[in-house]
Design an enzyme around this catalytic site. Structure first.
Site, PDB file in Angstrom:
ATOM      1  CB  CYS A 193      -0.906   0.002   1.230  1.00 37.02           C
ATOM      2  SG  CYS A 193      -1.887   1.517   1.365  1.00 37.02           S
ATOM      3  CB  CYS A 234      -2.176   4.633   4.148  1.00 31.81           C
ATOM      4  SG  CYS A 234      -3.593   3.921   3.313  1.00 31.81           S
ATOM      5  CB  SER A 235      -0.291   0.884   6.540  1.00 26.55           C
ATOM      6  OG  SER A 235      -1.334   1.470   7.292  1.00 26.55           O
ATOM      7  CB  CYS A 236      -4.610  -0.836   2.561  1.00 27.03           C
ATOM      8  SG  CYS A 236      -5.314   0.826   2.618  1.00 27.03           S
TER       9      CYS A 236
END
Lengths: 224, 205
Positions: B110, B113-115
Site C-alpha cells: 500500500c 498508507c498501510s492497507c
C-alpha cells in the site's frame, strides 16, 4: 502536486528490514495508539477516508519525522478537536473540562468483538454505469489530485497518473474517497483493478514483463 | 467549495511531544469525558495481539492447496468462503486472492498508507508500513524480494498489487514440492506471513 504520503517509486529510502512473525508492536504505546484510534471511530464523527486524509494532512515535516503510530495519534487529536469532541484547551491542559454529549456512543468492551467482526464494507449500489470492461485500454487521470477540493484526498498515486493501463478486474461499485473524505457524500462509482506495465511508468524497469496493479474509480479513467 | 482544513491548525502540537506521553494524555482526557472505555482498548489490543493473525491466512492457503474446489472458489469470489470460515471483518471486507504460478509472482503493498488484510494476517509488520517498502515495492520489487532472500526464475513476471481502495489482497503462494502426504495443519506450518504478502515463498524458513 502531491502530498508527502504519496511515496510509491520514491528513491533514497534504503533497505527493507524483514522481521519475525511474532513481533506485533515495537513499543507499549503502539497498540494503545491503535486501539484509541479504533475506539474513537465508533463515536461516528468521521469515516475511514476522513481519517486517512487527516494523517496525510499532517505537515510534511511531521509526517516524515513521526513514527507510524505517531501519525495516527496526531491525526486522531486533530480530528477530535476539528469535530468538537475535544477542545484545544483540553488537549493543552491534559484534562477534560466538560462532559460530552457523545459519551452515549462510547465503544464498550463487550461491543468490541462485534464491531471488529462487522467491519465497514465500502461497496454500495451506484447509478454510475461502468464505462469499461475487463480487457479495455484506459488512461489514468493526468493529475494525482482531488479534482473538486484543492489539496484534498485522492487515491490516485503520482507514479500512476497519466499512464496507460488495462482493466483486469471489476470490483463492483465502491464509495469514492475523493468525496467521502470531505463529507461530500459517498458518491459510489464503479471500481476497477487496472494493470500498468512497469516499462510505462519507470525509466529503469527491472523486467519487461513486470506490472503494477492498482484499484481506481471510474472517474479516475478515460478511454485510451 | 469545501475548504481543506488540514494544511494548518494542528491541535496535536498541544499534546506532549514524547509519543508515549502523547498517547497517555489523549487516553486520559477521552476516558474522563466518557468517550473511551479503557477496557475496550484492552479488548482491541488482545484481539490483534493474540486472536487475529497470519495463522488465519495460513489455514486458508493450506485448504486451497488440498481442496481444488475451494481454491477455485477462493480465486473467483473469496468473500463468501472466507466469511464461512469466520475470517470476515474490519480491513478484510472485500478480499481478492491472487495465485502465484511458475510464470507470475504476486506481491502486495500500500504505497499511500498501510492497507492490509487484517482478518487473515493481523496487524501489518513494521516493514510493510515502512517508507522503504512503500516507496520501493512498486519500482524495484525484485530488489526488495532479494532483501527477503527471494530470487525468482528469469521467466517469472512480478505483479505488484498496490492497495489503493478498500479491496484487500492475499497472495496464494505456490505449494512446496514433496508435500503430498502432509495434513492441513502441517501444510499451514509451511505458510509464512511473508509468503502471503508475496515477500516470501512457502516452505522457506
Amino acid at each position: 502536486m502531491t502530498r508527502v504520503h504519496d511515496m510509491g517509486g520514491r528513491f533514497g529510502d534504503g533497505p527493507v528490514t524483514p522481521e519475525p512473525e511474532n513481533v506485533k508492536f515495537h513499543a507499549d504505546w503502539h497498540p494503545r495508539a491503535l486501539a484509541l484510534t479504533l475506539a474513537c471511530g465508533s463515536l461516528g464523527l468521521w469515516n475511514i477516508d476522513v481519517s486517512r486524509h487527516a494523517r496525510e494532512g499532517l505537515a510534511p515535516k511531521d509526517y516524515a519525522r513521526f513514527a507510524y503510530y505517531e501519525k495516527w495519534i496526531a491525526a486522531l487529536a486533530d480530528l477530535l478537536v476539528e469535530t468538537g469532541a475535544l477542545t484545544a484547551d483540553e488537549l493543552a491542559a491534559g484534562q477534560a473540562q466538560a462532559d460530552s454529549p457523545l459519551a452515549k456512543k462510547m465503544l464498550k468492551a463487550e461491543a468490541v468483538a462485534g464491531v471488529l467482526a462487522r467491519g465497514g464494507p465500502a461497496d454500495r449500489p451506484s447509478n454510475v454505469a461502468p464505462r469499461f470492461a475487463v480487457g479495455d485500454r484506459v488512461r489514468l487521470r493526468a493529475h494525482p489530485e482531488n479534482v473538486t477540493v484543492p489539496g484534498g484526498h485522492t487515491r490516485l498515486p503520482a507514479y500512476a497518473a497519466g499512464s496507460q493501463a488495462s482493466i483486469v478486474r471489476m470490483h463492483g461499485s465502491h464509495v469514492l474517497p475523493d468525496s467521502n473524505a470531505h463529507h461530500l457524500g459517498e458518491a459510489p462509482e464503479p471500481l476497477y483493478a487496472v494493470a500498468l506495465r512497469a516499462a510505462d511508468i519507470w525509466a529503469h524497469p527491472e523486467h519487461p514483463d513486470d506490472e503494477v496493479i492498482l484499484d481506481v474509480w471510474d472517474s479516475y479513467l478515460e478511454p485510451a | 467549495m469545501p475548504h481543506d482544513h488540514s494544511d494548518h491548525d494542528h491541535p496535536h502540537s498541544l499534546l506532549p511531544s514524547d509519543p508515549a506521553l502523547r498517547v497517555k494524555a489523549l487516553e486520559t482526557i477521552l476516558t474522563q469525558k466518557g468517550l473511551v472505555d479503557p477496557a475496550a482498548l484492552d479488548e482491541i489490543i488482545d484481539t490483534y495481539e493474540n486472536r487475529i493473525g497470519p495463522r488465519n491466512g495460513a489455514e486458508v492457503v493450506a485448504r486451497a492447496w488440498s481442496d481444488p474446489e475451494f481454491k477455485a472458489g477462493l480465486l473467483e469470489n473469496a468473500d463468501p468462503l472466507l466469511a464461512e470460515l469466520g475470517f470476515y471483518g474490519r480491513q478484510g471486507e472485500h478480499m481478492v486472492v491472487v495465485e502465484n504460478t511458475d510464470d507470475v509472482h504476486n506481491m502486495v503493498v500500500c504505497t499511500l498508507c498501510s492497507c492490509y488484510p487484517w482478518p487473515l494476517l493481523g496487524i501489518p509488520p513494521g516493514w510493510y508500513k515502512s517508507d522503504a517498502y512503500r516507496a520501493r515495492a512498486v519500482r524495484e520489487p525484485r530488489k526488495v524480494l532479494a532483501e527477503f532472500g527471494v530470487t525468482l526464475p528469469e521467466g517469472c513476471a512480478v505483479r505488484v498489487w498496490d492497495s489503493t481502495a478498500e479491496v484487500r489482497y492475499l497472495v496464494l503462494p505456490q505449494r512446496p514440492k514433496d508435500t503430498d502426504g502432509l495434513d492441513a495443519s502441517a501444510l499451514a506450518d509451511l505458510v509464512s506471513r511473508d509468503s502471503m504478502i508475496g515477500c516470501g515463498l512457502a516452505g522457506a524458513s
